[in-house]
Design a protein around this motif. Structure first.
Motif, mmCIF file in Angstrom:
data_model
loop_
_atom_site.group_PDB
_atom_site.id
_atom_site.type_symbol
_atom_site.label_atom_id
_atom_site.label_comp_id
_atom_site.label_asym_id
_atom_site.label_seq_id
_atom_site.Cartn_x
_atom_site.Cartn_y
_atom_site.Cartn_z
ATOM 1 N N LEU A 100 5.680 25.889 28.435
ATOM 2 C CA LEU A 100 4.700 25.271 29.320
ATOM 3 C C LEU A 100 3.590 26.260 29.697
ATOM 4 N N ARG A 101 3.991 27.513 29.902
ATOM 5 C CA ARG A 101 2.991 28.528 30.252
ATOM 6 C C ARG A 101 2.038 28.797 29.095
ATOM 7 N N SER A 102 2.518 28.594 27.889
ATOM 8 C CA SER A 102 1.605 28.791 26.765
ATOM 9 C C SER A 102 0.626 27.627 26.655
ATOM 10 N N VAL A 103 1.026 26.453 27.133
ATOM 11 C CA VAL A 103 0.092 25.322 27.133
ATOM 12 C C VAL A 103 -0.918 25.477 28.276
ATOM 13 N N SER A 104 -0.435 25.944 29.435
ATOM 14 C CA SER A 104 -1.352 26.063 30.573
ATOM 15 C C SER A 104 -2.259 27.277 30.446
ATOM 16 N N GLY A 105 -1.894 28.222 29.592
ATOM 17 C CA GLY A 105 -2.788 29.344 29.339
ATOM 18 C C GLY A 105 -2.402 30.630 30.043
ATOM 19 N N GLY A 165 -7.494 32.235 23.496
ATOM 20 C CA GLY A 165 -8.508 32.987 24.233
ATOM 21 C C GLY A 165 -9.104 32.241 25.417
ATOM 22 N N ILE A 166 -8.666 31.019 25.659
ATOM 23 C CA ILE A 166 -9.198 30.270 26.809
ATOM 24 C C ILE A 166 -8.215 30.389 27.971
ATOM 25 N N GLY A 167 -8.694 30.877 29.090
ATOM 26 C CA GLY A 167 -7.825 31.161 30.241
ATOM 27 C C GLY A 167 -7.363 29.902 30.947
ATOM 28 N N PRO A 168 -6.351 30.040 31.810
ATOM 29 C CA PRO A 168 -5.801 28.877 32.510
ATOM 30 C C PRO A 168 -6.831 28.170 33.388
ATOM 31 N N ASN A 169 -7.815 28.932 33.891
ATOM 32 C CA ASN A 169 -8.801 28.271 34.761
ATOM 33 C C ASN A 169 -9.835 27.489 33.964
ATOM 34 N N LYS A 170 -9.795 27.614 32.635
ATOM 35 C CA LYS A 170 -10.781 26.911 31.810
ATOM 36 C C LYS A 170 -10.131 25.788 30.994
ATOM 37 N N ARG A 171 -8.832 25.630 31.107
ATOM 38 C CA ARG A 171 -8.167 24.597 30.301
ATOM 39 C C ARG A 171 -8.086 23.285 31.075
ATOM 40 N N THR A 198 -5.883 21.471 31.900
ATOM 41 C CA THR A 198 -4.499 21.210 32.289
ATOM 42 C C THR A 198 -4.317 21.531 33.763
ATOM 43 N N ALA A 199 -3.330 20.899 34.368
ATOM 44 C CA ALA A 199 -2.933 21.290 35.723
ATOM 45 C C ALA A 199 -1.427 21.438 35.711
ATOM 46 N N LEU A 200 -0.966 22.505 36.344
ATOM 47 C CA LEU A 200 0.449 22.830 36.298
ATOM 48 C C LEU A 200 1.079 22.617 37.665
ATOM 49 N N ILE A 201 2.209 21.927 37.682
ATOM 50 C CA ILE A 201 2.991 21.830 38.918
ATOM 51 C C ILE A 201 4.172 22.769 38.764
ATOM 52 N N PHE A 202 4.245 23.747 39.660
ATOM 53 C CA PHE A 202 5.201 24.828 39.482
ATOM 54 C C PHE A 202 6.611 24.410 39.870
ATOM 55 N N GLN A 203 7.548 25.150 39.307
ATOM 56 C CA GLN A 203 8.964 24.903 39.586
ATOM 57 C C GLN A 203 9.220 24.925 41.103
ATOM 58 N N ASN A 204 8.521 25.825 41.824
ATOM 59 C CA ASN A 204 8.702 25.884 43.279
ATOM 60 C C ASN A 204 7.502 25.291 44.032
ATOM 61 N N LEU A 205 6.710 24.498 43.340
ATOM 62 C CA LEU A 205 5.526 23.808 43.873
ATOM 63 C C LEU A 205 4.343 24.728 44.172
ATOM 64 N N ALA A 206 4.602 25.889 44.803
ATOM 65 C CA ALA A 206 3.541 26.857 45.097
ATOM 66 C C ALA A 206 2.388 26.226 45.867
#
Ligand SMILES: Nc1ncnc2c1ncn2[C@@H]1O[C@H](COP(=O)(O)OP(=O)(O)OP(=O)(O)O)[C@@H](O)[C@H]1O
Ligand SMILES: [Mg+2]
Lengths: 309, 370
Positions: free
Chosen positions: B49-54, B72-78, B80-88
């Motif tokens: 999942l982390r490789s998909v989110s960047g 080469g595209i960072g998580p802030n540019k993809r 995608t939105a990630l919901i964390f295991q602990n929500l964060a």
């Protein structure tokens, strides 16, 4: 009744041995080491400066003389305020403030790195590098600074050989040596409270913000700094208080024209032998520092309990 | 409903030093689908999942989102939105500020942010709770705030890392339905991670079952359950009784397995295992507890198993019988409760039967440990 039951509960919880040790130790700490000495200083500051035989005699009455002196100067002087002492006082506080800001700016990135990049072996080595220099005592450190910041010190020599400057810079006269020395002296007190708090920040929060497109500065502004606020205020408070109250560094590294307020206090106690006046000056410094810290805490909405973090 | 944005993993390997966390992952996720990764703890789900989110670049291989290579595209540019295991959730921000954080990043004004946050709060049935702090919400409410926060960014792909694992069973079941509904409403691609097979089966269009960094099978839930392609999948998804043995003969789709303790048993070779079994190979045969029944006749046949009854258990809708099984494990049979008083057979031998197509034969392999 109430106090008795609290006392009993305390003893029951901790057992007789540990319980009474804790009570005696904390009591000794509070009363003998903190309250009594400060009270006696407070008492001193309101007394006349008398030769020993007259102490306790009819002339030994309470007075505001010394506080008045700090504010207004000697009677009959040509100025209506004690410009010299008040000037030094304000300059000391302003300088302590800038030392605090300087330390904060220097230490925040480091504390962040230590707290968030942790897990690797580097951080432990870095922390060690930060701590070990503090084994060197304060005087030695201050004199070492004097040497490297001197006219023919390493820094001037290096800049001259690199051709950056033609004549040596007088770091001492310009107080650069003093500010560096003070800043350096309290770096750990700034780093560790921040590091402690930042270390407990959940990494996922930073990643979540990044995932939502936040650039690094917004992550710090909105997530890390608000979270680290207790650590930041605790560090700033300590650095500010200690730089304002420092004596060795200003003595050794200060320029000839710039006195630190503590040096004036020291002169009254020591050279002047005027303990009441020294006490009055010291108490004014303490009170004003506390007022400044409390107002800053109010301004930044920091709770008193947070400082302990 | 829009078609949504697809995600493709092409020969993705992820290594941490020497350790291979993900091995040769090839996954094609259709736009607008609810896709789950299912596997035991530590199998590499979060890593994928982390490789998909960047947050992680694959050591090798490509991640495509909507057909575009994400290298080469960072998580802030993809997208995608990630919901964390602990929500964060951000603990110091109010609920509405949490939800609208992605808009704040885009520089949207306060009033517009508040309005959007209130809309989302309404969607997650938390109207009027925007001014609370996250710590003042219950577990399920925090959960929904995390979903709203992720949806506020209007991502093309929503990534969910075991978001329900912290909730109690009742709430988890409720949130399952709710998540599925939200997904169908917004019509974007959901990639969902879980180690709970019930969650994966009820919610997903497709499930990828993982074991120690390797994807064993990708299929819809029913295929995973009925036609597992490896012994691991068969034993990890749902309850299963395993019989070890060797292939005695193969006839098209069916195989005769000579088992270690129950004689020769007939079974079906599922599509995923076709061509992987040959006469003489070590094999494992799986029969679900609900596929077993008490045999009508006592004539031995290649779909009859005789075993000692060790224990019995009444569970309301089913009656579970535990028999002496293969390899020291108990064999379980679930009989539907038909309201008739049932005679206990504890301590005696029972002969069970099953329909030949309800048993699957697979190449012998590692079983799930649970
Ligand atoms: N940064 C890392 N460095 C080294 N090893 C890692 C790292 N991240 C994960 N791993 C390893 O990769 C493997 C897969 O981890 P991952 O977090 O993807 O598991 P998971 O399937 O999400 O498990 P869980 O269900 O417990 O969350 C684990 O063995 C883990 O130890
Ligand atoms: Mg995980």
């Amino acid at each position: 009744m109430n106090i008795a039951s609290i006392f009993k509960g305390f003893i029951n919880r901790n057992g007789w041995g540990l319980g009474s040790y804790l009570l005696i130790a904390v009591g000794f700490w509070l009363i003998i080491l903190i309250i009594l000495p400060q009270l006696s200083m407070l008492d001193f500051s309101f007394r006349h400066h008398l030769p020993p035989p007259e102490m306790g005699g009819p002339k030994d009455t309470y007075t505001f003389e010394h506080y008045k002196f700090l504010a207004l100067g000697a009677q009959g002087a040509d100025q209506s305020y004690n410009v010299v002492d008040l000037g030094v006082f304000v300059r000391t506080l302003v300088a302590a403030f800038f030392v605090t800001i300087l330390d904060l700016l220097l230490c925040y990135p480091l504390a962040y790195y230590l707290g968030q990049a942790s897990g690797s072996g580097y951080t432990r080595i870095l922390v060690l590098f930060l701590i070990i220099p503090y084994w060197v005592n304060e005087i030695l450190r201050a004199f070492a600074f004097r040497i490297i910041f001197g006219d023919s010190g390493v820094i001037n020599e290096m800049m001259m050989t690199m051709g950056l400057i033609d004549n040596p810079i007088d770091f001492i006269r310009d107080n650069i040596a003093l500010y560096s020395g003070l800043g350096y002296a309290y770096i750990l007190l700034m780093i560790f409270p921040m590091y402690n708090v930042i270390e407990s920040l959940d990494r996922n929060q930073i990643e979540a913000a990044r995932d939502m497109g936040a650039p690094w500065w917004r992550i710090h502004w909105r997530i890390v700094i608000p979270y680290a606020k207790p650590g930041i205020s605790s560090g700033c408070t300590m650095v500010f208080m200690l730089s304002a109250g420092a004596l060795a560094a200003p003595q050794i590294l200060g320029g000839p024209s710039s006195l630190w307020f503590t040096q004036i206090i020291y002169q009254w106690f020591n050279q002047g032998g005027n303990w009441p006046r020294g006490a009055a000056y010291a108490i004014v410094l303490l009170t004003v520092c506390i007022v400044i810290v409390l107002s800053a805490m109010r301004l930044f909405k920091v709770k008193m309990g947070d400082i302990g973090k | 409903m829009s078609k949504g944005v697809g995600v493709n993993l092409q020969d993705v390997w992820i290594r941490f030093g020497e350790f291979v966390a993900v091995r040769e992952a090839n996954v094609d996720i259709e736009g607008g689908a609810f896709f789950s990764f299912l596997g035991p703890s530590g199998c590499g789900k979060t890593t994928i999942l982390r490789s998909v989110s960047g947050f992680l670049e694959p050591s090798q291989g490509k991640v495509l989102i909507g057909g575009n290579d994400m290298a080469g595209i960072g998580p802030n540019k993809r997208p995608t939105a990630l919901i964390f295991q602990n929500l964060a959730l951000f603990p110091l921000m109010k609920v509405w500020e949490n939800i609208a954080f992605s808009l704040e990043v885009q520089g949207v004004g306060t009033a517009a942010r508040r309005k959007r946050a209130d809309e989302l709060l309404e969607m997650i049935a938390l109207t009027g709770q925007g001014d609370k702090l996250p710590s003042e919400l219950s577990g399920g409410q925090k959960q929904r705030v995390a979903i709203a926060r992720a949806l506020c960014a209007e991502p093309d792909v929503l990534l969910l890392d075991e978001p329900l694992s912290a909730l109690d069973l009742k709430l988890r079941q409720h949130m399952r339905t709710e998540l599925r509904e939200i997904q169908q409403r917004v019509g974007i691609t959901f990639i969902y991670i879980t180690h709970d097979q019930g969650e994966a089966l009820t919610m997903s269009d497709h499930v990828a079952v993982m074991k120690a960094g390797v994807i064993d099978q990708i299929a819809d839930g029913q295929t995973i359950y009925d036609d597992p392609s490896t012994a691991f999948v068969a034993s990890f998804v749902g309850e299963n009784n395993v019989f070890r043995g060797k292939v005695k003969s193969i006839d098209g789709d069916s195989a005769l397995i000579s088992t270690n303790r129950s004689g020769d048993l007939i079974s079906r070779i599922p599509a995923g295992a076709k061509g992987k079994l040959a006469v003489g190979d070590d094999a494992m045969m799986f029969i679900r507890p609900e596929a077993l029944n008490i045999a009508g006749t006592k004539t031995p046949a290649n779909n009859h198993i005789t075993a000692l009854v060790l224990n019995e258990e009444f569970e309301g809708q089913t009656f579970n019988v535990f028999l002496e099984g293969d390899g020291g494990k108990e064999m379980k049979m679930s009989l539907v409760n038909q309201g008739k008083a049932r005679q206990s057979a504890k301590g005696s031998s029972l002969t069970l039967e099953y329909a030949a197509d309800q048993a699957v034969a697979l190449p012998a392999g590692e079983l799930a440990s649970e």
